[in-house]
Enzyme design. Structure first.
Site, short mmCIF file in Angstrom:
data_model
loop_
_atom_site.label_atom_id
_atom_site.label_comp_id
_atom_site.label_asym_id
_atom_site.label_seq_id
_atom_site.Cartn_x
_atom_site.Cartn_y
_atom_site.Cartn_z
N ARG A 93 0.82 -1.20 0.00
CA ARG A 93 0.00 0.00 0.00
C ARG A 93 0.86 1.26 0.00
O ARG A 93 0.55 2.22 -0.67
CB ARG A 93 -0.92 -0.02 1.22
CG ARG A 93 -2.30 0.40 0.84
CD ARG A 93 -3.36 0.24 1.87
NE ARG A 93 -3.01 -0.44 3.08
CZ ARG A 93 -3.85 -1.18 3.77
NH1 ARG A 93 -5.07 -1.36 3.32
NH2 ARG A 93 -3.49 -1.73 4.89
N VAL B 108 -1.09 -22.35 7.42
CA VAL B 108 -1.50 -23.17 8.57
C VAL B 108 -0.31 -23.38 9.49
O VAL B 108 0.72 -23.95 9.10
CB VAL B 108 -2.04 -24.55 8.11
CG1 VAL B 108 -2.57 -25.31 9.32
CG2 VAL B 108 -3.12 -24.39 7.06
N GLY C 195 4.54 -15.00 13.41
CA GLY C 195 5.76 -14.18 13.49
C GLY C 195 6.45 -14.12 12.15
O GLY C 195 6.26 -15.00 11.29
N LYS D 91 -7.82 -22.54 9.40
CA LYS D 91 -6.68 -23.46 9.28
C LYS D 91 -7.14 -24.91 9.39
O LYS D 91 -6.66 -25.80 8.68
CB LYS D 91 -5.66 -23.14 10.37
CG LYS D 91 -5.03 -21.75 10.20
CD LYS D 91 -4.34 -21.31 11.47
CE LYS D 91 -3.62 -19.97 11.30
NZ LYS D 91 -3.19 -19.39 12.57
N1 LIG Z 1 1.82 -12.29 10.90
C1 LIG Z 1 1.88 -13.60 11.04
O1 LIG Z 1 2.50 -14.13 11.96
C2 LIG Z 1 1.22 -14.50 10.02
C3 LIG Z 1 1.42 -15.88 10.10
C4 LIG Z 1 0.84 -16.72 9.15
C5 LIG Z 1 0.07 -16.16 8.13
N2 LIG Z 1 -0.11 -14.80 8.10
C6 LIG Z 1 -0.88 -14.28 6.97
O2 LIG Z 1 0.00 -13.56 6.15
C7 LIG Z 1 -0.70 -12.50 5.50
C8 LIG Z 1 0.00 -11.18 5.78
O3 LIG Z 1 0.03 -10.99 7.19
P1 LIG Z 1 0.94 -9.87 7.86
O4 LIG Z 1 0.91 -10.18 9.32
O5 LIG Z 1 2.24 -9.76 7.16
O6 LIG Z 1 0.05 -8.58 7.59
P2 LIG Z 1 0.52 -7.04 7.61
O7 LIG Z 1 -0.71 -6.25 7.91
O8 LIG Z 1 1.71 -6.85 8.45
O9 LIG Z 1 0.93 -6.78 6.09
C9 LIG Z 1 0.01 -6.71 5.04
C10 LIG Z 1 0.65 -6.03 3.84
O10 LIG Z 1 -0.32 -5.99 2.78
C11 LIG Z 1 -0.46 -4.64 2.32
N3 LIG Z 1 -1.86 -4.42 1.95
C12 LIG Z 1 -2.94 -4.64 2.73
N4 LIG Z 1 -4.07 -4.33 2.05
C13 LIG Z 1 -3.66 -3.92 0.85
C14 LIG Z 1 -4.33 -3.45 -0.31
N5 LIG Z 1 -5.66 -3.37 -0.32
N6 LIG Z 1 -3.59 -3.14 -1.38
C15 LIG Z 1 -2.25 -3.22 -1.36
N7 LIG Z 1 -1.56 -3.65 -0.31
C16 LIG Z 1 -2.25 -3.99 0.78
C17 LIG Z 1 -0.05 -3.76 3.48
O11 LIG Z 1 0.39 -2.51 2.99
C18 LIG Z 1 1.09 -4.59 4.07
O12 LIG Z 1 2.27 -4.34 3.34
C19 LIG Z 1 -2.14 -12.59 6.01
O13 LIG Z 1 -2.90 -13.40 5.12
C20 LIG Z 1 -1.98 -13.30 7.34
O14 LIG Z 1 -3.14 -13.98 7.74
C21 LIG Z 1 0.44 -13.96 8.99
N1 LIG Z 2 -3.07 -14.53 13.76
C1 LIG Z 2 -2.49 -15.80 13.53
C2 LIG Z 2 -1.24 -15.65 12.73
C3 LIG Z 2 -0.68 -16.95 12.24
O1 LIG Z 2 -1.50 -17.54 11.29
C4 LIG Z 2 -2.19 -16.47 14.85
O2 LIG Z 2 -2.25 -15.79 15.89
O3 LIG Z 2 -1.96 -17.67 14.88
NA NA Z 3 2.87 -24.30 8.15
#
Ligand SMILES: NC(=O)c1ccc[n+]([C@@H]2O[C@H](COP(=O)([O-])OP(=O)(O)OC[C@H]3O[C@@H](n4cnc5c(N)ncnc54)[C@H](O)[C@@H]3O)[C@@H](O)[C@H]2O)c1
Ligand SMILES: N[C@@H](CCO)C(=O)O
Ligand code: NA
EC number: 1.1.1.3
Length: 436
Positions: free
Chosen positions: A46, A134, A309, A207
């Site tokens: 973004r 997951v 994380g 998940k």
């Molecule tokens: N954080 C974790 O530990 C974790 C673990 C497993 C899976 N996930 C998954 O990974 C994905 C990302 O998670 P995150 O924690 O990095 O999220 P985050 O909010 O830190 O990052 C999201 C990114 O997407 C961009 N973004 C969001 N909406 C947008 C849009 N409409 N247009 C363009 N860019 C956009 C944001 O600018 C940001 O760069 C999610 O699907 C989340 O469920 C996260």
């Molecule tokens: N929000 C999720 C991130 C990992 O998928 C959790 O707390 O397990």
């Molecule tokens: Na995994």
């Protein structure tokens, strides 16, 4: 050496930045393992100017992330944006439709649209991979797709949400309140953008639906997951569970049974449970996740590690990228979509369970008798019962009990009998006891 695998990354938040950092830090090792270079060519997020602590100047920037799917210099698109629909889904459809491989950490999108996306992937001979979706860094998707593939699975269950596990284990250690610990989990980057997905059990349900599809060869049915979150669990329940020899964990569980019509039925549920302290899941603390898979030949397998994380999640994302670089494409859900069976849900009233029940009641004579009479009339047998002291001001007291094993529907019947009782000041809490 083969040509580099050219990747584009959409989303540069916690996970996206972690992926860039991993690709840079382990570059040589990844090239050796993948058999070719993994080269980032373009990125999108973004805010182009936010300082993320990584150098993005070498990569092309797209303001519109869907444009990544159309780029000639991209073989594989990595989606780390999130959200079941919206731009993430548009990107998935555009990428797979253009025959580009697609890697995502987005469990919400896979739980809702995984089957349709897998069909598009099959039609275009592209890979669709979601190990990070997951249990973060734990290789459980791979574990079920490959490691247990020789088995009929009896049950899959575990701790699939790091935020809830962090909250519950912190409440256990400190006696602190729910709200302040949730804020900590958000600050550490575990929680979803909308943390109600975590605490209401929806993230774990996403998940579980994915694991059930892979493990049981079922068509994903997210809507059939019976989901209860942790918001009703009080510090007093944690203390009570501790005194009885249990900890409280949010447990996601799936298993199957054969219905009277001969069809395989699937039971998927996410709920806080009492876990005996000597069970392997009882010592899973903080943002750690763990998954148990019980195979008919493998026996019980336990996968454990960081479920959230930046580093662990990036590790899973890049492992998928390496597989694709090695041309290990595979079916996203282990078998081709046409082979995935639609499995109707189980109505679980006949399932046998021991249960913890907590009532918050007005401190006056006859209340306990009213509760135990409802239990008796519904055929629930009480194993132990604790009434927590007397309220000094004649206000609320807590009545907790553990039942003997009995059919689940009897508990529901007992609660229906108590429904509307003026003695109860809060909705009763029902926590099943995890059986070995
Ligand atoms: N954080 C974790 O530990 C974790 C673990 C497993 C899976 N996930 C998954 O990974 C994905 C990302 O998670 P995150 O924690 O990095 O999220 P985050 O909010 O830190 O990052 C999201 C990114 O997407 C961009 N973004 C969001 N909406 C947008 C849009 N409409 N247009 C363009 N860019 C956009 C944001 O600018 C940001 O760069 C999610 O699907 C989340 O469920 C996260
Ligand atoms: N929000 C999720 C991130 C990992 O998928 C959790 O707390 O397990
Ligand atoms: Na995994």
């Amino acid at each position: 050496m083969d040509k580099p695998l050219r990747i584009a990354i959409a989303g540069l938040g916690t996970v996206g930045t972690g992926v860039i950092r991993l690709l840079e830090t382990n570059r040589d090792l990844l090239t050796a393992r993948a058999g070719r270079e993994i080269e980032v060519t373009a990125v999108s997020a973004r805010d182009r100017n936010r300082n993320r602590g990584v150098d993005l100047s070498r990569y092309a920037w797209e303001d519109d992330m869907t444009a990544l799917a159309a780029r000639e210099d991209v073989d594989l698109v990595v989606e780390l944006v999130g959200g079941s629909d919206g731009p993430a889904l548009a990107l998935a459809r555009a990428s797979l439709g253009a025959g580009k491989h697609f890697v995502t950490a987005n469990k919400a999108m896979i739980a809702h649209h995984g089957i349709a996306l897998a069909k598009t992937a099959e039609a275009h001979e592209a890979a669709l991979k979601f190990e990070a979706a997951v249990a973060g860094g734990i290789p459980v998707v791979k574990g079920l797709r490959e490691g247990t593939s020789a088995n009929a699975l009896e049950r899959i269950y575990g701790i699939l949400n790091g935020t809830c596990n962090y909250i519950l284990s912190k409440m256990e250690d400190t006696g602190a309140d729910f709200g302040e610990i949730l804020a900590e989990a958000q600050a550490k980057g575990f929680a979803e953008a909308d943390p109600t997905f975590d605490i209401q059990g929806i993230d774990a349900a996403h998940k579980l639906a994915i694991l059930a599809a892979i493990g049981f060869g079922a068509r994903i049915d997210f809507d059939a997951v019976r989901t209860t979150g942790i918001t009703q669990v009080k510090a007093a329940d944690i203390a009570q569970a501790d005194a009885l020899g249990f900890v409280i964990r949010l447990i996601a569980m799936a298993d199957t049974e054969t219905g009277e019509d001969g069809r395989t039925r699937l039971l998927q549920r996410v709920r806080p449970c009492l876990v005996p302290k000597d069970h392997p899941l009882a010592s899973v603390d903080g943002p750690t996740n763990a998954v148990v898979a019980e195979g008919n030949f493998s026996g019980r397998l336990l996968f454990q590690g960081a479920g959230a994380g930046d580093g662990p999640t990036a590790s899973a994302v890049v492992a998928d990228i390496i597989d694709i670089a090695r041309e290990e494409i595979g079916a996203p859900f282990s078998i081709p979509v046409a082979g995935l069976e639609p499995m109707p849900p189980v109505e679980p009233g006949h399932r046998m369970e021991r249960t913890y029940l907590r009532f918050t009641v007005t401190d006056r004579p006859g209340v306990l008798a009213e509760i135990t009479a409802a239990m008796r009339d519904a055929g629930v047998s009480i194993e132990s019962l604790i009434q927590k002291g007397r309220a000094d001001d004649g206000g609320e007291v807590l009545v907790a009990m553990v039942t003997h094993e009995g059919p689940e529907r009897c508990i529901k019947e007992a609660l229906d009998l108590l429904d509307g009782s003026e003695s109860l000041t809060d909705a009763p809490l029902v926590l099943p006891i995890l059986r070995d």
